[in-house]
Design an enzyme around this catalytic site. Sequence first.
Site, mmCIF file in Angstrom:
data_model
loop_
_atom_site.group_PDB
_atom_site.id
_atom_site.type_symbol
_atom_site.label_atom_id
_atom_site.label_comp_id
_atom_site.label_asym_id
_atom_site.label_seq_id
_atom_site.Cartn_x
_atom_site.Cartn_y
_atom_site.Cartn_z
ATOM 1 C CB SER A 8 34.371 -33.539 -27.165
ATOM 2 O OG SER A 8 33.726 -33.753 -28.408
ATOM 3 C CG HIS A 33 38.534 -32.853 -28.563
ATOM 4 N ND1 HIS A 33 39.825 -33.256 -28.851
ATOM 5 C CD2 HIS A 33 37.728 -33.829 -29.026
ATOM 6 C CE1 HIS A 33 39.796 -34.433 -29.449
ATOM 7 N NE2 HIS A 33 38.526 -34.808 -29.583
ATOM 8 C CG ASP A 35 35.309 -35.168 -31.387
ATOM 9 O OD1 ASP A 35 36.464 -35.621 -31.507
ATOM 10 O OD2 ASP A 35 34.715 -35.095 -30.295
ATOM 11 C CG MET A 37 33.170 -37.596 -36.433
ATOM 12 S SD MET A 37 31.962 -38.534 -35.487
ATOM 13 C CE MET A 37 32.585 -38.273 -33.822
ATOM 14 C CG HIS A 66 39.895 -36.311 -32.866
ATOM 15 N ND1 HIS A 66 39.085 -37.033 -32.004
ATOM 16 C CD2 HIS A 66 40.586 -37.235 -33.589
ATOM 17 C CE1 HIS A 66 39.284 -38.319 -32.205
ATOM 18 N NE2 HIS A 66 40.176 -38.477 -33.158
ATOM 19 C CG MET A 68 37.776 -39.173 -35.528
ATOM 20 S SD MET A 68 36.465 -39.156 -34.294
ATOM 21 C CE MET A 68 36.292 -37.391 -34.071
ATOM 22 C CG MET A 142 40.956 -42.680 -30.691
ATOM 23 S SD MET A 142 40.194 -41.092 -30.306
ATOM 24 C CE MET A 142 38.490 -41.552 -29.955
ATOM 25 N N GLY A 147 33.606 -42.181 -33.241
ATOM 26 C CA GLY A 147 32.331 -42.090 -33.968
ATOM 27 C C GLY A 147 31.212 -41.518 -33.113
ATOM 28 N N GLY A 150 29.645 -40.572 -25.484
ATOM 29 C CA GLY A 150 28.846 -41.323 -24.510
ATOM 30 C C GLY A 150 29.141 -42.807 -24.424
ATOM 31 C CG ASP A 181 38.580 -38.271 -27.771
ATOM 32 O OD1 ASP A 181 37.547 -38.154 -27.088
ATOM 33 O OD2 ASP A 181 38.659 -37.932 -28.973
ATOM 34 N N GLY A 182 37.566 -40.332 -24.889
ATOM 35 C CA GLY A 182 36.468 -41.286 -24.936
ATOM 36 C C GLY A 182 36.161 -41.923 -23.593
ATOM 37 N N GLY A 183 34.953 -41.685 -23.116
ATOM 38 C CA GLY A 183 34.491 -42.360 -21.907
ATOM 39 C C GLY A 183 35.111 -41.861 -20.615
HETATM 40 C C1 DX5 Z 1 34.576 -39.925 -30.249
HETATM 41 C C2 DX5 Z 1 35.104 -38.521 -30.143
HETATM 42 C C3 DX5 Z 1 35.198 -38.055 -28.748
HETATM 43 C C4 DX5 Z 1 33.883 -37.949 -28.053
HETATM 44 C C5 DX5 Z 1 34.091 -38.109 -26.591
HETATM 45 O O1 DX5 Z 1 34.599 -40.332 -31.559
HETATM 46 O O2 DX5 Z 1 36.391 -38.441 -30.701
HETATM 47 O O3 DX5 Z 1 35.911 -36.827 -28.661
HETATM 48 O O4 DX5 Z 1 33.236 -36.735 -28.285
HETATM 49 O O5 DX5 Z 1 32.858 -38.143 -25.980
HETATM 50 P P1 DX5 Z 1 32.674 -38.767 -24.534
HETATM 51 O O6 DX5 Z 1 33.527 -37.987 -23.599
HETATM 52 O O7 DX5 Z 1 31.208 -38.607 -24.297
HETATM 53 O O8 DX5 Z 1 33.099 -40.209 -24.613
HETATM 54 ZN ZN ZN Z 2 37.694 -36.622 -30.252
#
Ligand code: DX5
Ligand code: ZN
Length: 221
Positions: A8, A33, A35, A37, A66, A68, A142, A147, A150, A181-183
């Site tokens: 991302s 990817h 993001d 927002m 993606h 959001m 997700m 948002g 990390g 996606d995420g963590g």
């Molecule tokens: C969160 C994003 C993710 C984010 C993932 O809202 O959609 O794509 O960048 O970041 P990490 O891998 O650090 O959780």
């Molecule tokens: Zn994402």
Amino acid sequence: MQIKIAPSILSADFSAMGEAVKKLEACGADIIHCDVMDGSFVEPITFGGQMVKNIRPLTKLPLDAHLMIKHPKTQIKFFAEAGADIITVHYKACAEISPNYLEETLRMIKSYGVKCGAVVNPDVPVENIFPVFPLCDMVLLMSVYPGYGGQKFIPETLSKITAAREYAAAIGKGDMDIEVDGGVTEENCARIKAAGANVIVAGSTVFRSADMAATIAALKR
Ligand code: DX5
Ligand code: ZN
């Protein structure tokens, strides 16, 4: 199934995005990817179609937008014309507008010849998007609340991945892409893949790494 790593660019230095994208490709990333927002569906604002348009000529890799954002239909044209290869939209943003909005948006994406996907937040049952599985090229589960990069992976996502993979197989789409996606970390990635995910988003894990190529290879293994 082929495992694809989708770093991302949310975690990149926005003042040097072109270099970041080229480096990701050189380091073995499979997908970029992006993001998006809007400061409304989620608190921060990142970028719009212009970013996709500007990085499009810099890489051969597929660009995964993606979204959001609220009212995703208003933005499909911009991302499609900018050269996104796949656009994903949130169940929650669509359901707030009307019961048919998600399906209509997915069909709109497809009308541009772009792949489409539906996204569920951690608190949305994956079953809510089963009705649109036949339309989707990918579904995105997700594993954090969207948002911010990390955050910590929410383990309850694992059973949702398995349910999605089983349902996809049951409707004859066993090879559908299932993205998480995420963590994601080197430590939890094996469990995520074993549960049935094959497209792995990783932001901070890739960008904080001293050896990006080794980290991407480790996530893929
Ligand atoms: C969160 C994003 C993710 C984010 C993932 O809202 O959609 O794509 O960048 O970041 P990490 O891998 O650090 O959780
Ligand atoms: Zn994402």
